[in-house]
Design a protein around this motif. Structure first.
Motif, PDB file in Angstrom:
ATOM      1  N   PHE A 129     -16.037   3.526  -1.212  1.00 39.36           N
ATOM      2  CA  PHE A 129     -16.826   4.438  -0.402  1.00 39.36           C
ATOM      3  C   PHE A 129     -16.704   5.879  -0.883  1.00 39.36           C
ATOM      4  CE2 PHE A 129     -16.341   1.212   3.170  1.00 39.36           C
ATOM      5  CZ  PHE A 129     -17.607   0.697   2.956  1.00 39.36           C
ATOM      6  N   LEU A 130     -15.742   6.162  -1.747  1.00 43.19           N
ATOM      7  CA  LEU A 130     -15.590   7.514  -2.285  1.00 43.19           C
ATOM      8  C   LEU A 130     -16.591   7.799  -3.396  1.00 43.19           C
ATOM      9  CD1 LEU A 130     -11.684   7.804  -2.462  1.00 43.19           C
ATOM     10  CD2 LEU A 130     -13.227   8.610  -0.662  1.00 43.19           C
ATOM     11  N   GLY A 131     -17.258   6.759  -3.895  1.00 41.26           N
ATOM     12  CA  GLY A 131     -18.213   6.942  -4.981  1.00 41.26           C
ATOM     13  C   GLY A 131     -17.893   6.028  -6.150  1.00 41.26           C
ATOM     14  N   LEU A 132     -18.796   5.937  -7.106  1.00 46.32           N
ATOM     15  CA  LEU A 132     -18.583   5.107  -8.287  1.00 46.32           C
ATOM     16  C   LEU A 132     -17.413   5.641  -9.113  1.00 46.32           C
ATOM     17  CD1 LEU A 132     -22.281   4.546  -9.389  1.00 46.32           C
ATOM     18  CD2 LEU A 132     -20.740   2.845  -8.407  1.00 46.32           C
ATOM     19  N   ALA A 170     -14.061  12.623  -4.202  1.00 42.08           N
ATOM     20  CA  ALA A 170     -15.001  11.842  -3.389  1.00 42.08           C
ATOM     21  C   ALA A 170     -16.390  12.454  -3.478  1.00 42.08           C
ATOM     22  CB  ALA A 170     -14.548  11.790  -1.933  1.00 42.08           C
ATOM     23  N   PHE A 171     -17.382  11.598  -3.437  1.00 39.88           N
ATOM     24  CA  PHE A 171     -18.773  12.036  -3.434  1.00 39.88           C
ATOM     25  C   PHE A 171     -19.381  11.805  -2.051  1.00 39.88           C
ATOM     26  CE2 PHE A 171     -18.249  11.540  -7.993  1.00 39.88           C
ATOM     27  CZ  PHE A 171     -18.979  12.607  -8.493  1.00 39.88           C
ATOM     28  N   GLY A 172     -20.320  12.651  -1.690  1.00 38.16           N
ATOM     29  CA  GLY A 172     -21.043  12.495  -0.431  1.00 38.16           C
ATOM     30  C   GLY A 172     -22.465  12.965  -0.593  1.00 38.16           C
ATOM     31  N   SER A 173     -23.289  12.630   0.389  1.00 34.94           N
ATOM     32  CA  SER A 173     -24.705  13.004   0.309  1.00 34.94           C
ATOM     33  C   SER A 173     -24.905  14.412   0.859  1.00 34.94           C
ATOM     34  CB  SER A 173     -25.559  12.003   1.086  1.00 34.94           C
ATOM     35  OG  SER A 173     -25.094  11.902   2.430  1.00 34.94           O
ATOM     36  N   GLY A 174     -24.330  15.392   0.178  1.00 37.46           N
ATOM     37  CA  GLY A 174     -24.497  16.783   0.577  1.00 37.46           C
ATOM     38  C   GLY A 174     -23.306  17.318   1.342  1.00 37.46           C
ATOM     39  N   HIS A 181     -17.444  14.125   7.557  1.00 29.22           N
ATOM     40  CA  HIS A 181     -16.339  13.201   7.277  1.00 29.22           C
ATOM     41  C   HIS A 181     -14.993  13.886   7.489  1.00 29.22           C
ATOM     42  CE1 HIS A 181     -19.100  10.226   6.109  1.00 29.22           C
ATOM     43  NE2 HIS A 181     -19.295  10.589   4.860  1.00 29.22           N
ATOM     44  N   LEU A 182     -14.873  15.125   7.006  1.00 29.60           N
ATOM     45  CA  LEU A 182     -13.621  15.856   7.164  1.00 29.60           C
ATOM     46  C   LEU A 182     -13.303  16.084   8.635  1.00 29.60           C
ATOM     47  CD1 LEU A 182     -13.858  18.533   4.323  1.00 29.60           C
ATOM     48  CD2 LEU A 182     -12.244  16.630   4.460  1.00 29.60           C
ATOM     49  N   ALA A 183     -14.311  16.484   9.392  1.00 29.38           N
ATOM     50  CA  ALA A 183     -14.102  16.746  10.809  1.00 29.38           C
ATOM     51  C   ALA A 183     -13.712  15.472  11.548  1.00 29.38           C
ATOM     52  CB  ALA A 183     -15.362  17.356  11.418  1.00 29.38           C
ATOM     53  N   MET A 184     -14.363  14.373  11.215  1.00 29.26           N
ATOM     54  CA  MET A 184     -14.050  13.096  11.859  1.00 29.26           C
ATOM     55  C   MET A 184     -12.633  12.647  11.533  1.00 29.26           C
ATOM     56  SD  MET A 184     -16.593  11.737  13.693  1.00 29.26           S
ATOM     57  CE  MET A 184     -16.368   9.963  13.607  1.00 29.26           C
ATOM     58  N   SER A 185     -12.174  12.932  10.304  1.00 29.51           N
ATOM     59  CA  SER A 185     -10.870  12.461   9.856  1.00 29.51           C
ATOM     60  C   SER A 185      -9.720  13.347  10.320  1.00 29.51           C
ATOM     61  CB  SER A 185     -10.846  12.365   8.321  1.00 29.51           C
ATOM     62  OG  SER A 185     -11.847  11.497   7.851  1.00 29.51           O
ATOM     63  N   LEU A 186      -9.945  14.653  10.433  1.00 32.87           N
ATOM     64  CA  LEU A 186      -8.857  15.591  10.657  1.00 32.87           C
ATOM     65  C   LEU A 186      -8.800  16.176  12.060  1.00 32.87           C
ATOM     66  CD1 LEU A 186      -9.096  17.593   7.305  1.00 32.87           C
ATOM     67  CD2 LEU A 186      -7.628  15.640   7.820  1.00 32.87           C
TER      68      LEU A 186
END
Length: 214
Positions: A129-132, A170-174, A181-186
């Protein structure tokens, strides 16, 4: 052949702009038309053919998301409807609220077109999920070589990956996706983040819509 056929990115941008404008129009209808779908309770058909009382066709959470959360979004849509062009529309608008460096698009596209991203069968299957793996390795190498040790002209690929591991990339769509993701995790619901001004206006929505931060 249309312009969108020749330029897939133009087609994607047009689709995104259309979706955003459609959401705005729905939100406006919700606020102004009390007799519409959003203005009164609806009954949803149950599997048995009857109705399920007290259920809306759109959840309260989904309805809340229809309200534009960015302070500049209405002006941005106006820009999209009347975009500047040096020849056909010199008095049009330029949306300065979006950080897109279009001056580098041609150079970037020519570099990316040199590699066929679909030549490796790994792209057709589920991945980390972090990217290829290969793009994460390439970015780790780039960051090490050009930011940590720019003076080391002969640093090898393997040596560079000892300093920044692809596992930490890690890659993300913008930026919006990554900030969410950071807010959800931290962060916990109701916690706050201090951001010095001026700042990226998307912070408000990226860190509030789902995580409900202050």
């Amino acid at each position: 052949m249309s312009e969108c056929d020749e330029n897939p990115s133009s087609l994607a941008f047009t689709a995104a702009a259309f979706s955003a404008i459609a959401l705005l129009r729905i939100a406006q209808a919700k606020r102004t038309n009390q007799g519409s779908l959003f203005g009164r309770r609806k009954l949803r058909q149950s599997d048995s053919g009857g109705t399920a009382p007290g259920q809306d066709l759109i959840s309260a959470r989904g309805t809340a998301l229809l309200t534009p959360s960015l302070p500049y979004i209405n002006d941005y849509f106006k820009c999209l409807e009347d975009q500047y062009d040096p020849y056909s529309n010199p008095r049009g608008h330029i949306p300065l609220c979006i950080s897109e460096n279009k001056l580098a698009i041609d150079t970037l596209a020519s570099r990316l077109m040199q590699v066929n991203p679909f030549s490796d069968s790994i792209v057709y299957s589920y991945n980390n999920f972090l990217g290829l793996p290969s793009p994460r390795e390439a970015l780790a190498y780039f960051l090490t070589k050009h930011f940590l040790f720019p003076e080391e002209k002969d640093m090898s690929y393997r040596e560079a990956l000892k300093w920044i591991s692809p596992d930490c990339v890690a890659f993300g769509s913008g930026a919006g996706s990554l900030l969410n993701h950071l807010a959800m995790s931290l962060a916990e619901k109701g916690e706050a983040v201090l951001i010095p001004a001026p700042f990226y206006a998307g912070f408000d929505s990226d860190m509030k819509v789902r995580v409900v931060m202050s």
